[in-house]
Design a protein around this motif. Sequence first.
Motif, PDB file in Angstrom:
ATOM      1  N   ASP A  30      -5.801  -9.839  16.389  1.00  0.00           N
ATOM      2  CA  ASP A  30      -5.773 -10.566  15.124  1.00  0.00           C
ATOM      3  C   ASP A  30      -4.320 -10.683  14.685  1.00  0.00           C
ATOM      4  OD1 ASP A  30      -6.672 -11.785  12.827  1.00  0.00           O
ATOM      5  OD2 ASP A  30      -7.851 -10.090  12.105  1.00  0.00           O
TER       6      ASP A  30
ATOM      7  N   HIS B 285      -8.043  -4.213   8.224  1.00  0.00           N
ATOM      8  CA  HIS B 285      -9.305  -3.709   8.767  1.00  0.00           C
ATOM      9  C   HIS B 285      -9.055  -3.197  10.168  1.00  0.00           C
ATOM     10  CE1 HIS B 285      -9.474  -7.453  11.207  1.00  0.00           C
ATOM     11  NE2 HIS B 285      -8.929  -8.002  10.137  1.00  0.00           N
TER      12      HIS B 285
ATOM     13  N   THR C 260      -5.364  -3.746  11.255  1.00  0.00           N
ATOM     14  CA  THR C 260      -4.477  -4.851  10.913  1.00  0.00           C
ATOM     15  C   THR C 260      -3.809  -4.549   9.572  1.00  0.00           C
ATOM     16  OG1 THR C 260      -6.070  -6.147   9.614  1.00  0.00           O
ATOM     17  CG2 THR C 260      -6.092  -6.469  12.006  1.00  0.00           C
TER      18      THR C 260
ATOM     19  N   GLU D 131      -2.238  -6.936   6.683  1.00  0.00           N
ATOM     20  CA  GLU D 131      -2.175  -8.373   6.409  1.00  0.00           C
ATOM     21  C   GLU D 131      -2.207  -8.743   4.924  1.00  0.00           C
ATOM     22  OE1 GLU D 131      -5.788 -10.537   7.499  1.00  0.00           O
ATOM     23  OE2 GLU D 131      -6.591  -8.735   8.418  1.00  0.00           O
TER      24      GLU D 131
ATOM     25  N   GLU E  61       0.351 -10.984   9.260  1.00  0.00           N
ATOM     26  CA  GLU E  61      -0.546  -9.957   9.787  1.00  0.00           C
ATOM     27  C   GLU E  61      -0.143  -9.500  11.183  1.00  0.00           C
ATOM     28  OE1 GLU E  61      -4.447 -11.477  10.906  1.00  0.00           O
ATOM     29  OE2 GLU E  61      -5.347  -9.492  10.702  1.00  0.00           O
TER      30      GLU E  61
HETATM   31 MN   LIG Z   1      -7.494  -9.900  10.099  1.00  0.00          MN
END
Ligand SMILES: [Mn+2]
Length: 355
Positions: free
Chosen positions: A223, A287, A315, A317, A331
């Motif tokens: 991500d 998360h 992450t 972000e 992020e």
């Molecule tokens: Mn994310």
Amino acid sequence: MERRVRKLRRFMSAHELCGILITKPENRRYFSGFSGSAGMLLISEYASKLLTDFRYIEQAAAEAEQCDILRYAVSAYEMLSEITAKLGLTTIGFESDFVTYDMYTKLADSLPKLNLVPVQIDALRMVKDANEIASIKKAVEIADQAFSHILSYIKPGISEQAVALEIEFHMGKLGAEKPAFDTIVASGKRGALPHGKASQKIIQLGDFVTMDFGAVYQGYHSDITRTICIGTATAKQREIYEIVLAAQLAGVQATHPGKTGKDIDSESRKIIMNAGYGEYFGHGLGHSLGLAIHEEPRLSPGNTQTILKENMVVTVEPGIYLPEWGGVRIEDTVLVSANGCQILTASSKQLIECI
Ligand SMILES: [Mn+2]
């Protein structure tokens, strides 16, 4: 795999269960290796049984080496009833955060003598092992390469959707199984939508463009979000960008084993609050991820319970979203280490002005 199943059996004895029925795809894969879309995994003290249908028999035999593979023709529930009787099980857990009311009714009807206990086992996946970390690193690397590719592709006059497709196509060519989620490309005023799925909007000179995407590699997600400027940034764009960047760096700096998600979130959030934009950062800081794109623990004001541990992957972000103006989010995917964290995402976070 054996270590994972041992962990599950410890959970079973702590909860006084003689078995667990696993139906959530991520958990089925985690505890068996089987990556197909249908099947029930029943783990008891001594047995691991994977029930699946005709479509998946060969795949299950290849992937779930430690399991007995059983093929059901008509009803998985009927077969489950025979097996639980044969194994002499009396109390089994089911995943209460996945099993629907309909599935539960079928379970209760076909296993009338069994005591069905609601359990949640996702937490057993929070700390990643070496194989999982290697897959996540590869997924991160694919996303990084797609970001660097898109910088030479993006220009005024093309649509957000064209940018999203190019990112996803490039990740596929690099070995991604699929995108980690619907790629977000939000340009200009649409940047105020934290989850602005790529639209037909044409990217224009002067737009900030937020791109949030990831790759799936061997089932594991990455991500990344970057916000770039098409052309030269205005003073206001630069101001917002620098605040978010400072908050992101503070979040990474604060990511440390022993802290709660709330501790880390607040270290980052206070930078945005002190700059006067607190009300425009309306989501949690980050998360965890792994076989699913969103996993526990969360880095958010609501997580006062779960302590970060080494080898969790989260992450970081933060973002600022100003209605009718646009937004910025930055992020990284980071690996919690023994005394801090390692940033896995390699893409630069300095403001990029694409001309
Ligand atoms: Mn994310």
